[in-house]
Design an enzyme around this catalytic site. Sequence first.
Site, PDB file in Angstrom:
ATOM      1  N   GLY A 145      21.524 -82.418  56.325  1.00  7.46           N
ATOM      2  CA  GLY A 145      21.288 -81.907  54.979  1.00  7.46           C
ATOM      3  C   GLY A 145      22.420 -82.227  54.010  1.00  7.46           C
TER       4      GLY A 145
ATOM      5  CG  ASN B  52      22.035 -71.385  51.718  1.00  9.68           C
ATOM      6  OD1 ASN B  52      21.813 -71.762  50.569  1.00  9.68           O
ATOM      7  ND2 ASN B  52      23.241 -71.149  52.156  1.00  9.68           N
TER       8      ASN B  52
ATOM      9  CD  GLN C  48      18.156 -72.090  55.071  1.00 10.56           C
ATOM     10  OE1 GLN C  48      17.335 -71.459  55.742  1.00 10.56           O
ATOM     11  NE2 GLN C  48      19.337 -72.408  55.542  1.00 10.56           N
TER      12      GLN C  48
ATOM     13  N   GLY D  24      17.226 -81.370  60.404  1.00  6.42           N
ATOM     14  CA  GLY D  24      16.516 -81.039  61.639  1.00  6.42           C
ATOM     15  C   GLY D  24      16.860 -79.692  62.249  1.00  6.42           C
ATOM     16  CG  HIS D  25      20.980 -77.927  62.181  1.00 13.85           C
ATOM     17  ND1 HIS D  25      21.618 -76.717  62.045  1.00 13.85           N
ATOM     18  CD2 HIS D  25      21.374 -78.682  61.136  1.00 13.85           C
ATOM     19  CE1 HIS D  25      22.388 -76.759  60.959  1.00 13.85           C
ATOM     20  NE2 HIS D  25      22.252 -77.939  60.394  1.00 13.85           N
TER      21      HIS D  25
ATOM     22  CB  THR E 133      23.340 -97.842  65.518  1.00 15.16           C
ATOM     23  OG1 THR E 133      24.067 -99.068  65.442  1.00 15.16           O
ATOM     24  CG2 THR E 133      22.384 -97.881  66.699  1.00 15.16           C
TER      25      THR E 133
ATOM     26  CB  CYS F  13      35.989 -62.975  55.198  1.00 16.21           C
ATOM     27  SG  CYS F  13      35.842 -61.825  53.846  1.00 16.21           S
TER      28      CYS F  13
HETATM   29  C1  LIG Z   1      22.282 -75.848  56.184  1.00 15.41           C
HETATM   30  C2  LIG Z   1      22.080 -76.256  54.780  1.00 15.41           C
HETATM   31  C3  LIG Z   1      22.582 -77.479  54.290  1.00 15.41           C
HETATM   32  C4  LIG Z   1      23.420 -78.395  55.137  1.00 15.41           C
HETATM   33  O1  LIG Z   1      22.674 -79.004  56.146  1.00 15.41           O
HETATM   34  P1  LIG Z   1      23.447 -79.689  57.387  1.00 15.41           P
HETATM   35  O2  LIG Z   1      22.380 -80.395  58.136  1.00 15.41           O
HETATM   36  O3  LIG Z   1      24.049 -78.565  58.169  1.00 15.41           O
HETATM   37  O4  LIG Z   1      24.462 -80.616  56.809  1.00 15.41           O
HETATM   38  C5  LIG Z   1      22.320 -77.822  52.976  1.00 15.41           C
HETATM   39  N1  LIG Z   1      21.594 -77.017  52.179  1.00 15.41           N
HETATM   40  C6  LIG Z   1      21.097 -75.841  52.608  1.00 15.41           C
HETATM   41  C7  LIG Z   1      20.274 -75.013  51.677  1.00 15.41           C
HETATM   42  C8  LIG Z   1      21.329 -75.420  53.913  1.00 15.41           C
HETATM   43  O5  LIG Z   1      20.837 -74.243  54.323  1.00 15.41           O
END
Ligand SMILES: *Cc1c(COP(=O)(O)O)cnc(C)c1O
Length: 394
Positions: free
Chosen positions: A72, A152, A180, A201-202, A238, A326
């Site tokens: 992301g 988020n 999100q 993806g995660h 790659t 924090c």
């Molecule tokens: C988690 C998140 C990202 C960053 O994504 P990554 O794959 O962890 O780099 C960007 N924008 C939002 C709104 C997110 O929740």
Amino acid sequence: MDKLIYLDNAATTSLGQEALEEMMPYLKENYSNPSSVYGFAQKGKKAVEDARGVIAAALGAKDREIYFTGGGSESDNWALKGVAAALQDKGKHIITSKIEHHAVLHTCGYLERQGYEVTYLDVDENGLVSPEAVEASIRPDTILISIMFANNEIGTIEPIEKIGEVASRHKVLFHTDAVQAFGHIPIDVEKMHIDLLSASGHKFHGPKGIGFLYIKDGVKLDSLIHGGAQERSRRAGTHNVPGIVGIGAAVQSAIQKMQANAEKETAIRDYAIDRILKEVPYARLNGDRTERLPNNINICFRFIEGESMLIMLDQKGICASSGSACTSGSLDPSHVLLAIGLPHEIAHGSLRMTLSEETTKEDMDYVIDSIKQIVERLRSMSPLYEDFVRSNQQ
Ligand SMILES: *Cc1c(COP(=O)(O)O)cnc(C)c1O
């Protein structure tokens, strides 16, 4: 307490079983570089293109409009820096909001240092960006509007279709950070007039370190990563074949289960919000009540430090998150909570819980009972709370 109740799905999610199984061959026997010509590499190449097709179909896009990235943050950086560089002769003005993810906000800060001008739009008390405010801030030199699909921290879903309509009417490119939202709520890039969209993806049970940027046909943007000819020569490197196969499988499964999961999570979310607001005094819901991600709960508890609460929840096997930064070494409360108008001392007492389809009502009952005990305990030690109670009694 050996059970772990994981309520931090906005930070990351578990890897889905389907994704894991489909990834395994590409982590082991089929290690080929999909750009190679021999037969051994063809299976990987096909798997990459299949995943691209699944993602494109989920968005109503064309296969060739999907570009794989490292996640992301990279997609956000590429969209903003790429458009800024490509369109600098047209103008140097960008419009975004005050509640974007740092991947957008810090990229905007970088661009300001490079001579670009950025308008950071205010949001209302629920975190909503107004399409009228977007329209009012468009100038002849505006080259990009970047507004996140859903926040988020507080889960607010932005009026993306209306903002897209404004952008398209003024012929300004529209990027949305949908990290999100994608895989959780329906998105149609055509109908919503989206030119660029970031996802990762995660955040929906795919692997970490893989994401994509949707780039509508004809949109000009400079490359972020230079090198080989991968991704139509626009994003070198790659291919991360296991990651791409994993994100493809995760998208397929997320799309299939989207409606059922959303209904299930929304019911548990609303149950938990109602119980907390009813049973815990001086608690406040952050974010919009209905224009809200199905899995997001964000609540402020007055007279309480979010961090202390997190530590005590952790001792009970509950993983959650707080709105203050924090943990990242800063004492500033979240920029999102400040943007919706919360005073510092209240923003410090926020708790974010983000559910998954695995979260049960029983889990939430245990969590809410724990929150009640913790809030009571922390308030009993708070001089501020004591003063407040005493002054209320007079
Ligand atoms: C988690 C998140 C990202 C960053 O994504 P990554 O794959 O962890 O780099 C960007 N924008 C939002 C709104 C997110 O929740």
